[in-house]
Scaffold this motif. Structure first.
Motif, short mmCIF file in Angstrom:
data_model
loop_
_atom_site.label_atom_id
_atom_site.label_comp_id
_atom_site.label_asym_id
_atom_site.label_seq_id
_atom_site.Cartn_x
_atom_site.Cartn_y
_atom_site.Cartn_z
N LEU A 200 9.26 19.83 -23.79
CA LEU A 200 9.21 21.03 -24.62
C LEU A 200 7.77 21.40 -24.98
O LEU A 200 7.39 22.58 -24.96
N ASN A 201 6.98 20.40 -25.30
CA ASN A 201 5.58 20.65 -25.64
C ASN A 201 4.81 21.23 -24.46
O ASN A 201 4.02 22.18 -24.61
N GLU A 202 5.03 20.67 -23.27
CA GLU A 202 4.33 21.18 -22.09
C GLU A 202 4.73 22.61 -21.78
O GLU A 202 3.89 23.44 -21.42
N SER A 203 6.03 22.92 -21.93
CA SER A 203 6.49 24.29 -21.69
C SER A 203 5.90 25.26 -22.71
O SER A 203 5.46 26.36 -22.36
N ALA A 204 5.88 24.84 -23.98
CA ALA A 204 5.31 25.69 -25.03
C ALA A 204 3.82 25.94 -24.80
O ALA A 204 3.33 27.06 -24.95
N ILE A 205 3.10 24.90 -24.40
CA ILE A 205 1.66 25.05 -24.13
C ILE A 205 1.43 26.01 -22.97
O ILE A 205 0.53 26.86 -23.00
N SER A 206 2.25 25.90 -21.91
CA SER A 206 2.10 26.79 -20.75
C SER A 206 2.33 28.25 -21.15
O SER A 206 1.59 29.15 -20.73
N VAL A 272 11.15 33.16 -25.38
CA VAL A 272 11.29 31.78 -24.90
C VAL A 272 10.51 30.82 -25.78
O VAL A 272 11.00 29.73 -26.11
N LEU A 273 9.32 31.23 -26.21
CA LEU A 273 8.51 30.39 -27.07
C LEU A 273 9.23 30.12 -28.41
O LEU A 273 9.20 29.01 -28.94
N GLY A 274 9.89 31.16 -28.93
CA GLY A 274 10.65 30.97 -30.17
C GLY A 274 11.80 30.00 -29.99
O GLY A 274 12.07 29.16 -30.88
N LEU A 276 11.89 27.51 -27.84
CA LEU A 276 11.30 26.17 -27.72
C LEU A 276 10.91 25.62 -29.09
O LEU A 276 11.08 24.42 -29.38
N GLN A 277 10.38 26.49 -29.95
CA GLN A 277 9.98 26.05 -31.29
C GLN A 277 11.19 25.59 -32.10
O GLN A 277 11.15 24.59 -32.82
N VAL A 278 12.30 26.34 -31.96
CA VAL A 278 13.53 25.94 -32.67
C VAL A 278 14.05 24.62 -32.14
O VAL A 278 14.52 23.75 -32.89
N SER A 279 13.97 24.42 -30.80
CA SER A 279 14.46 23.18 -30.18
C SER A 279 13.64 21.99 -30.64
O SER A 279 14.17 20.88 -30.77
#
Length: 280
Positions: A200-206, A272-274, A276-279
């Motif tokens: 999740l962190n890697e996806s959010a950073i991307s 999508v970023l939102g 990921l943040q909730v997840s």
């Protein structure tokens, strides 16, 4: 002993409990410290204690390696107290090899702004291996602690891990205690939130990087300029309300310059970023 003699116990226990939920595995090393002349219980990170991933537990592991860094003066103190062998350890200079055993350690140092020391006195790396070894050549391996200098590959200390209790029964001393967060059914090292959130962190950073790049392109613009436009080549600096003269007509300038139309960040990326943040 814990409350009064082991001065490091409480502080090191706090460090362990902070790291444990992140990485998933931490250790306490309890042993008699000959330099302090008392028992000690210190925190050892899973980045410093190396165990075969297929080991079931510490008691049955064939080898447990503790990575210890010592400066030349610390080495000589151990030699003076007959902890290290004088022949193999007394004249050891400062360290020249700083091996990188862990990608996690590199990322932690980067996040904390820690830079690898390149000048001055560097510590030397010693591998303290809690293992079995056939010391007396009788065909049966005995539980021992073998400390080796990483650079020279020379043994500086060997100690026995066996003792007898009040009833004469032989016991093996285990110096390490393992603390687990989320048990790993397939390996020795357990899971922490850092492991679970890595994807999740890697996806959010991307996504954040894509949003920043898209915004930068939309703000800076760019394009093509015709060589025959008559406009002065190179960088042009404008002050507020300033006009510059050119040797051509405005319509010709419009025809000679082509701007790339960057749309800016896509709204889907924010959605999508939102999620990921909730997840997380």
């Amino acid at each position: 002993q814990i409350l009064y003699e082991m001065e490091e116990f409480e502080e090191d226990m706090d460090k362990l409990l902070i790291e444990l939920p992140i990485i998933g595995t931490s250790f306490k090393k309890t042993y008699f410290n000959p330099e302090l002349d008392r028992n000690a219980s210190i925190f050892r990170s899973s980045l410093e204690v190396v165990v075969n991933y297929g080991a079931k537990n510490l008691e049955t592991a064939q080898r447990i390696t503790d990575l210890i860094y010592l400066y030349p003066n610390d080495i000589r103190i151990r030699v003076d107290k007959n902890v290290f062998d004088r022949e193999n350890a007394w004249d050891l200079p400062s360290g020249t090899i700083q091996p990188d055993f862990s990608m996690i350690k590199t990322e932690l140092d980067k996040a904390q702004g820690v830079q690898q020391q390149s000048r001055g006195i560097l510590p030397r790396l010693f591998l303290e291996q809690h293992r079995t070894w056939d010391i007396d050549s009788d065909g049966i391996a005995e539980p021992v602690v073998i400390t080796v200098d990483y650079e020279t590959r020379k043994v500086v200390r060997i100690t026995d891990r066996r003792m007898r209790d009040a009833f004469g029964k032989e016991l093996t001393i285990h110096h390490f205690t393992k603390y687990s967060f989320i048990p790993n059914p397939h390996g020795f090292y357990d899971f922490g939130f850092g492991t679970l959130m890595r994807g999740l962190n890697e996806s959010a950073i991307s996504i954040v990087n894509e949003v920043i790049d898209a915004g930068s392109l939309a703000n800076l613009q760019g394009g093509f300029v015709s060589k025959r436009s008559g406009i002065k080549k190179g960088q042009l600096n404008f002050a507020m309300g300033e006009y510059k003269e050119v040797d051509t007509y405005m319509d010709d300038i419009k025809k000679a310059i082509y701007d790339f139309q960057f749309k800016g960040p896509n709204g889907t990326l924010y959605s999508v970023l939102g999620i990921l943040q909730v997840s997380r």
